[in-house]
Design a protein around this motif. Structure first.
Motif, PDB file in Angstrom:
ATOM      1  N   UNK A  34      -1.777  83.130  76.761  1.00  0.00           N
ATOM      2  CA  UNK A  34      -0.566  82.852  77.537  1.00  0.00           C
ATOM      3  C   UNK A  34      -0.720  83.488  78.915  1.00  0.00           C
ATOM      4  N   UNK A  35      -1.162  82.692  79.884  1.00  0.00           N
ATOM      5  CA  UNK A  35      -1.428  83.240  81.213  1.00  0.00           C
ATOM      6  C   UNK A  35      -0.138  83.568  81.958  1.00  0.00           C
ATOM      7  N   UNK A  36       0.987  83.006  81.527  1.00  0.00           N
ATOM      8  CA  UNK A  36       2.263  83.367  82.154  1.00  0.00           C
ATOM      9  C   UNK A  36       2.731  84.741  81.696  1.00  0.00           C
ATOM     10  N   UNK A  37       2.256  85.145  80.534  1.00  0.00           N
ATOM     11  CA  UNK A  37       2.585  86.475  80.012  1.00  0.00           C
ATOM     12  C   UNK A  37       1.529  87.517  80.385  1.00  0.00           C
ATOM     13  N   UNK A  38       0.399  87.053  80.921  1.00  0.00           N
ATOM     14  CA  UNK A  38      -0.657  87.972  81.333  1.00  0.00           C
ATOM     15  C   UNK A  38      -1.731  88.211  80.297  1.00  0.00           C
ATOM     16  N   UNK A  39      -1.818  87.337  79.279  1.00  0.00           N
ATOM     17  CA  UNK A  39      -2.825  87.543  78.236  1.00  0.00           C
ATOM     18  C   UNK A  39      -4.246  87.522  78.779  1.00  0.00           C
ATOM     19  N   UNK A  40      -4.463  86.858  79.920  1.00  0.00           N
ATOM     20  CA  UNK A  40      -5.812  86.754  80.475  1.00  0.00           C
ATOM     21  C   UNK A  40      -6.336  88.106  80.970  1.00  0.00           C
ATOM     22  N   UNK A  41      -5.448  89.101  81.042  1.00  0.00           N
ATOM     23  CA  UNK A  41      -5.861  90.440  81.489  1.00  0.00           C
ATOM     24  C   UNK A  41      -6.066  91.401  80.327  1.00  0.00           C
ATOM     25  N   UNK A  42      -5.899  90.924  79.101  1.00  0.00           N
ATOM     26  CA  UNK A  42      -6.127  91.788  77.948  1.00  0.00           C
ATOM     27  C   UNK A  42      -7.602  92.151  77.845  1.00  0.00           C
ATOM     28  N   UNK A  43      -7.899  93.363  77.401  1.00  0.00           N
ATOM     29  CA  UNK A  43      -9.309  93.761  77.285  1.00  0.00           C
ATOM     30  C   UNK A  43     -10.130  92.840  76.390  1.00  0.00           C
ATOM     31  N   UNK A  44      -9.527  92.333  75.299  1.00  0.00           N
ATOM     32  CA  UNK A  44     -10.313  91.472  74.412  1.00  0.00           C
ATOM     33  C   UNK A  44     -10.666  90.148  75.074  1.00  0.00           C
ATOM     34  N   UNK A  45      -9.767  89.638  75.930  1.00  0.00           N
ATOM     35  CA  UNK A  45     -10.103  88.404  76.641  1.00  0.00           C
ATOM     36  C   UNK A  45     -11.083  88.675  77.775  1.00  0.00           C
ATOM     37  N   UNK A  46     -10.913  89.771  78.489  1.00  0.00           N
ATOM     38  CA  UNK A  46     -11.845  90.105  79.565  1.00  0.00           C
ATOM     39  C   UNK A  46     -13.253  90.332  79.050  1.00  0.00           C
ATOM     40  N   UNK A  47     -13.365  90.721  77.785  1.00  0.00           N
ATOM     41  CA  UNK A  47     -14.697  90.866  77.189  1.00  0.00           C
ATOM     42  C   UNK A  47     -15.385  89.508  77.063  1.00  0.00           C
ATOM     43  N   UNK A  48     -14.600  88.444  76.944  1.00  0.00           N
ATOM     44  CA  UNK A  48     -15.157  87.090  76.890  1.00  0.00           C
ATOM     45  C   UNK A  48     -15.405  86.535  78.287  1.00  0.00           C
ATOM     46  N   UNK A  49     -14.475  86.763  79.195  1.00  0.00           N
ATOM     47  CA  UNK A  49     -14.598  86.273  80.565  1.00  0.00           C
ATOM     48  C   UNK A  49     -14.035  87.306  81.527  1.00  0.00           C
TER      49      UNK A  49
END
Length: 209
Positions: A34-49
């Motif tokens: 959920x990029x509107x909630x900021x999920x793209x900044x979670x450490x687990x997602x940043x580990x992927x991209x």
């Protein structure tokens, strides 16, 4: 086959990957970011991209993680044998139009989206500049589609999947007029009618279109 993990949200870039997965028939499961909630900044997602952008796919069977929608589309085409350009020349043509979308169409329409929809300030000169560039790009696409049914020739393929989700939002979301571009309109309507495209647009559930 272990399902491919698709990390995505309901944006034009996210829909490229879900449409391609539907076209290929490869099994996949959706991981909502959920990029509107900021999920793209979670450490687990940043580990992927680390660039904090969707979509991302993880293919457990091959131990592969891919980012950037163009790379994802070519990988899925090769993985499945579906929508894959049949010759080196056809692949070069498809790659050309995939990169045209990545370098021009997406960034230009993305700027219009930012300034017209999301920004509290809506500077007319800035919006007009990007709208003029969008018109130029539509003329380029229209000219290419006058030469064949699809962007890389007669066959539907990765270049169409790459480009169509952005053209889809040009009118209803961005207020851009496709009427002057008959070949682009014809192509847009034909791709929109594909069942796999319609299924791909429904992914992910729980996100705003």
């Amino acid at each position: 086959m272990t399902p491919i993990q698709l990390h995505t949200y309901a944006t034009p870039n996210g829909h490229k990957a879900s449409i391609m997965l539907e076209e290929t028939g490869l099994p996949y499961e959706v991981r909502l970011v959920d990029i509107e909630r900021g999920d793209q900044h979670r450490p687990d997602f940043l580990a992927l991209n680390p660039a904090n952008k969707i979509p991302v796919i993880v293919d457990p069977d091959r131990g592969r993680t891919l980012v950037e929608s163009g790379a994802i589309l070519f990988y899925l085409a090769e993985r499945s044998g579906v929508l894959l350009p049949g010759t080196a020349e056809a692949r070069d043509t498809a790659l050309q139009w995939v990169l045209f979308q990545a370098a021009h169409v997406g960034p230009t329409l993305g700027q219009i989206w930012t300034w017209k929809i999301f920004s509290p300030e809506k500077p007319p000169a800035v919006i007009a500049r990007f709208e003029r560039e969008a018109e130029r790009l539509f003329r380029v696409l229209d000219g290419q589609l006058a030469r064949g049914a699809h962007l890389a020739g007669e066959a539907y393929g990765v270049a169409d999947v790459m480009t169509w989700p952005w053209i889809r939002i040009a009118g209803p979301t961005l207020g851009l007029d496709l009427a002057p571009y008959p070949h682009l309109r014809r192509w847009h309507e034909a791709v929109a009618a594909r069942p796999a495209v319609q299924r791909g647009l429904a992914v992910p559930t729980g996100a705003r279109p």
